[in-house]
Design a protein around this motif. Structure first.
Motif, PDB file in Angstrom:
ATOM      1  N   ALA A  46       0.830  -1.210   0.000  1.00 39.06           N
ATOM      2  CA  ALA A  46       0.000   0.000   0.000  1.00 39.06           C
ATOM      3  C   ALA A  46       0.864   1.260   0.000  1.00 39.06           C
ATOM      4  O   ALA A  46       0.578   2.230  -0.704  1.00 39.06           O
ATOM      5  CB  ALA A  46      -0.941  -0.010   1.208  1.00 39.06           C
ATOM      6  N   ARG A  93      -0.378   4.922  -1.170  1.00 38.81           N
ATOM      7  CA  ARG A  93      -1.474   5.094  -0.231  1.00 38.81           C
ATOM      8  C   ARG A  93      -0.993   5.866   1.004  1.00 38.81           C
ATOM      9  O   ARG A  93       0.167   5.770   1.393  1.00 38.81           O
ATOM     10  CB  ARG A  93      -2.025   3.735   0.188  1.00 38.81           C
ATOM     11  CG  ARG A  93      -2.660   2.930  -0.937  1.00 38.81           C
ATOM     12  CD  ARG A  93      -4.017   3.494  -1.307  1.00 38.81           C
ATOM     13  NE  ARG A  93      -4.635   2.735  -2.395  1.00 38.81           N
ATOM     14  CZ  ARG A  93      -5.396   1.658  -2.203  1.00 38.81           C
ATOM     15  NH1 ARG A  93      -5.611   1.213  -0.968  1.00 38.81           N
ATOM     16  NH2 ARG A  93      -5.942   1.025  -3.230  1.00 38.81           N
ATOM     17  N   GLU A 129      -5.006   5.051   4.951  1.00 36.30           N
ATOM     18  CA  GLU A 129      -5.559   4.015   4.066  1.00 36.30           C
ATOM     19  C   GLU A 129      -4.900   2.659   4.266  1.00 36.30           C
ATOM     20  O   GLU A 129      -5.236   1.716   3.554  1.00 36.30           O
ATOM     21  CB  GLU A 129      -5.390   4.445   2.611  1.00 36.30           C
ATOM     22  CG  GLU A 129      -6.182   5.689   2.246  1.00 36.30           C
ATOM     23  CD  GLU A 129      -5.903   6.147   0.817  1.00 36.30           C
ATOM     24  OE1 GLU A 129      -6.821   6.703   0.188  1.00 36.30           O
ATOM     25  OE2 GLU A 129      -4.774   5.958   0.339  1.00 36.30           O
TER      26      GLU A 129
END
Length: 338
Positions: free
Chosen positions: A321, A326, A330
């Motif tokens: 991620a 991200r 998140e």
């Protein structure tokens, strides 16, 4: 390792084997039993601790979001998101744009420059009686002085308008070329009641004679800015390549952690089935009760390994991620490779 028990004996032979194992169990030393019990308790405590830790981490997830959504992400999509969202790439792109702007600014020194000027001046000068008299006295054809006018203005008004248009360009070898045209209009309320116009056209060459002459001195700033821009462009390509490599590595690490967890889940399932079968055999009196401790210890160990694999998968998903850009908020919705 999982011990597979195969029972293929007749009822009489089973009874003999059971009696023999019972006698061997009675003759086992006390420290072996204590060690087996201690190992079982330790593995059980470890399993409960890891379970509690996982539950606590899930409880800390933001409200309204699941700890890990079942979002699937392919390698191509991961690379695309990296190129679009990675902050390191965005920062390097800004640095490249700054270097390009500095190069363009340095190159502007050699652009053609257009300059234009419009000036208008109106001057009012009060005049004395003597100045008015001197202005009105002129010499006639016979050489005598005569007063030609008695209505001379007491204030001298001069109207001057000046307009200039020019072009200039500096060459990279040093000289500067410039040309221009200048128009002037003059009128007053005495002798020039009808305006007088004058035009001037010029062409000028400025050549530096000392150290300012030559390309090495004139366009040094432009060449330095160009080299910096090219260096920033190469740095941008390197950054993009490095971030794509980082994303691909994080992706395959996540795939590896996911496959490993699947294998460990199957191993734990088989260990749990074996424990259930051994428990049934103990209830049926086919095997001694001491066998259950070893099977339970083996099951607890495999459960602990499976929980550790889940943590590794969580870390791998979070790493993926972060690699695709991200934010920290998140991370609880980190995607799975697929």
């Amino acid at each position: 390792d999982t011990r597979r028990l195969r029972i293929s004996l007749s009822r009489g032979e089973r009874a003999g084997v059971t009696g023999k194992r019972s006698s061997e169990s009675k003759n086992s030393t006390a420290w072996e039993r204590d060690f087996c019990i201690f190992r079982t308790l330790a593995l059980t405590a470890l399993v409960w601790s890891l379970s509690a830790l996982t539950a606590a981490l899930h409880a800390q997830a933001p409200a309204g979001t699941q700890p890990f959504a079942d979002e699937r992400l392919g390698l191509r999509e991961a690379v695309r998101l990296t190129l679009a969202q990675d902050p390191t790439i965005r920062l390097q792109e800004l640095q490249t744009n700054i270097a390009r702007g500095a190069w363009q600014e340095a190159s502007g020194q050699f652009d053609v420059t257009l300059d234009t000027t419009v000036q208008k001046g109106l001057t009012r000068t009060p005049r004395t009686e003597l100045e008015r008299f001197q202005t009105g006295v002129q010499t006639n054809a016979n050489g005598d002085l005569e007063f030609v006018s008695t209505q001379l203005p007491g204030v001298l008004v001069e109207d001057v308008t000046n307009y200039r248009l020019g072009l200039s360009k500096q060459l990279r070898s040093g000289p500067t070329l410039s040309t221009g045209v200048e128009l002037t209009r003059f009128a007053d309320n005495l002798d020039q009641r009808r305006a007088v116009n004058r035009a001037n056209l010029n062409f000028v060459i400025h050549v530096p004679l000392l150290k300012g002459f030559g390309r090495a001195a004139t366009d040094a700033v432009e060449m330095a800015a160009k080299v910096r821009y090219e260096a920033e462009g190469l740095e941008l390509h390197h950054t993009i390549t490095a971030r794509i490599l980082n994303t691909a590595s994080a992706y395959w690490n996540c795939v590896s952690a996911q496959r490993q967890l699947e294998i460990l889940n199957e191993t734990e399932t088989r260990a749990r089935e074996l424990a259930a079968r051994v428990s049934d055999l103990i209830d049926a009196g086919e095997v001694p009760a001491s066998e259950l401790k070893q099977v339970q210890a083996d099951l607890a160990q495999k459960t602990a390994v499976r929980i550790a694999a889940e943590q590794r998968l969580t870390q791998a998903r979070q790493g993926l991620a972060l690699a695709i850009g991200r934010s920290l908020k998140e991370l609880p919705t980190a995607p799975l490779p697929g």
